[in-house]
Design a protein around this motif. Structure first.
Motif, PDB file in Angstrom:
ATOM      1  N   LYS A  46       0.826  -1.216   0.000  1.00 32.34           N
ATOM      2  CA  LYS A  46       0.000   0.000   0.000  1.00 32.34           C
ATOM      3  C   LYS A  46       0.855   1.258   0.000  1.00 32.34           C
ATOM      4  O   LYS A  46       0.387   2.343  -0.348  1.00 32.34           O
ATOM      5  N   TYR A  47       2.140   1.117   0.389  1.00 35.70           N
ATOM      6  CA  TYR A  47       3.034   2.272   0.449  1.00 35.70           C
ATOM      7  C   TYR A  47       3.862   2.394  -0.826  1.00 35.70           C
ATOM      8  O   TYR A  47       4.221   1.391  -1.445  1.00 35.70           O
ATOM      9  N   VAL A  48       4.170   3.651  -1.185  1.00 36.68           N
ATOM     10  CA  VAL A  48       4.881   3.896  -2.441  1.00 36.68           C
ATOM     11  C   VAL A  48       6.200   4.631  -2.240  1.00 36.68           C
ATOM     12  O   VAL A  48       6.973   4.792  -3.192  1.00 36.68           O
ATOM     13  N   ALA A  49       6.462   5.112  -1.021  1.00 41.21           N
ATOM     14  CA  ALA A  49       7.705   5.849  -0.785  1.00 41.21           C
ATOM     15  C   ALA A  49       8.165   5.668   0.652  1.00 41.21           C
ATOM     16  O   ALA A  49       7.352   5.554   1.571  1.00 41.21           O
ATOM     17  N   VAL A  50       9.490   5.652   0.830  1.00 38.33           N
ATOM     18  CA  VAL A  50      10.114   5.569   2.149  1.00 38.33           C
ATOM     19  C   VAL A  50      10.893   6.853   2.390  1.00 38.33           C
ATOM     20  O   VAL A  50      11.712   7.251   1.558  1.00 38.33           O
ATOM     21  N   LEU A  51      10.636   7.504   3.517  1.00 39.12           N
ATOM     22  CA  LEU A  51      11.375   8.707   3.894  1.00 39.12           C
ATOM     23  C   LEU A  51      12.191   8.403   5.140  1.00 39.12           C
ATOM     24  O   LEU A  51      11.660   7.894   6.124  1.00 39.12           O
ATOM     25  N   GLU A  52      13.470   8.739   5.109  1.00 39.24           N
ATOM     26  CA  GLU A  52      14.352   8.487   6.252  1.00 39.24           C
ATOM     27  C   GLU A  52      14.769   9.790   6.914  1.00 39.24           C
ATOM     28  O   GLU A  52      14.874  10.835   6.271  1.00 39.24           O
ATOM     29  N   ASN A  53      15.006   9.698   8.232  1.00 36.85           N
ATOM     30  CA  ASN A  53      15.468  10.846   9.016  1.00 36.85           C
ATOM     31  C   ASN A  53      14.580  12.071   8.776  1.00 36.85           C
ATOM     32  O   ASN A  53      15.045  13.139   8.385  1.00 36.85           O
ATOM     33  N   VAL A  54      13.292  11.900   9.041  1.00 33.21           N
ATOM     34  CA  VAL A  54      12.297  12.933   8.759  1.00 33.21           C
ATOM     35  C   VAL A  54      12.261  13.946   9.906  1.00 33.21           C
ATOM     36  O   VAL A  54      11.942  13.609  11.043  1.00 33.21           O
ATOM     37  N   GLN A  55      12.562  15.196   9.591  1.00 30.37           N
ATOM     38  CA  GLN A  55      12.570  16.256  10.602  1.00 30.37           C
ATOM     39  C   GLN A  55      11.177  16.815  10.792  1.00 30.37           C
ATOM     40  O   GLN A  55      10.494  17.185   9.821  1.00 30.37           O
ATOM     41  N   ILE A  56      10.715  16.870  12.050  1.00 27.86           N
ATOM     42  CA  ILE A  56       9.417  17.445  12.365  1.00 27.86           C
ATOM     43  C   ILE A  56       9.593  18.503  13.458  1.00 27.86           C
ATOM     44  O   ILE A  56      10.661  18.617  14.054  1.00 27.86           O
TER      45      ILE A  56
END
Length: 219
Positions: A46-56
């Motif tokens: 169901k997922y199409v992208a992986v984001l690493e080290n996401v700053q929030i």
């Protein structure tokens, strides 16, 4: 032909993860994150992208100040919705405390910590809202399909940690412990999916069995 291809894919994934678990002591937590990230989009289509080290942004921990927090891994589904992933090592004793509370098994320190960490990430993401969506979309545009916008709409977390089976193949928990662990999982089911590495293998087994039945029916 499509079913045959899908079946081969999931059989290969199961063999790979089983192989990693057989030599789990040689991998660090970062190693496990890297290994799972290699296959996570195949495991969870169901997922199409992986984001690493996401700053929030954390605007609540210190009143009047905005702090930067970093999420190791986020996944983006086909609709642009963002979810959080926490990958921990497959320790045998990472799920339930060895001590009981009034006869009940309770979460281990590691499981409680992972749950709290994920809850905070979800909280800060939800509070960031529309501004966060725009910022994350801009920052991670190269990792997204063209024209996709990230959405922070009731995000959920996936926790992958621990084992409920021993390396010998014997169960790690008694029936009462299994029941208590299931109660813990269901308590948080509205905001996160708590999986052991053995849960992941069982899910793959069920997918493989279903595809095998469908292939036989078409033969």
């Amino acid at each position: 032909e499509l079913i045959e291809a899908e079946l081969g894919k999931y059989q290969l994934l199961r063999e790979m993860i089983s192989g990693w678990l057989a030599s789990s002591a040689s991998y660090s937590e970062k190693d496990w994150q890297r290994l799972i990230l290699k296959v996570v989009l195949l495991l969870l289509p169901k997922y199409v992208a992986v984001l690493e080290n996401v700053q929030i942004i954390d605007a609540y921990s210190a009143p009047g100040q905005k702090k930067k927090r970093f999420i190791d891994v986020c996944l983006i589904d086909a609709g642009g919705n963002l979810d959080v992933v926490e990958v921990k090592k497959p320790f045998d004793d990472a799920l339930l405390s060895k001590s009981l509370y009034r006869g009940n098994s309770i979460p281990s320190k590691e499981l409680s910590g992972a749950i709290m960490q994920a809850e905070k990430y979800l909280f800060h993401l939800s509070k960031w809202g529309v501004d966060g969506e725009a910022e994350l979309t801009k920052r991670h545009a190269k990792q997204l399909p063209p024209a996709m916008q990230i959405r922070i709409t009731n995000p959920k977390a996936l926790l992958l940690l621990g084992r409920d089976m021993r390396h010998s193949g014997a169960p790690a928990f008694s029936e009462q412990q299994k029941f208590d662990l299931e109660v813990i999982k269901r308590k948080y089911a509205n905001m996160m999916d708590i999986l052991t590495y053995d849960d992941l293998l069982r899910r793959l087994d069920n997918i493989i069995a279903s595809l095998s039945q469908r292939r036989a029916a078409l033969a």
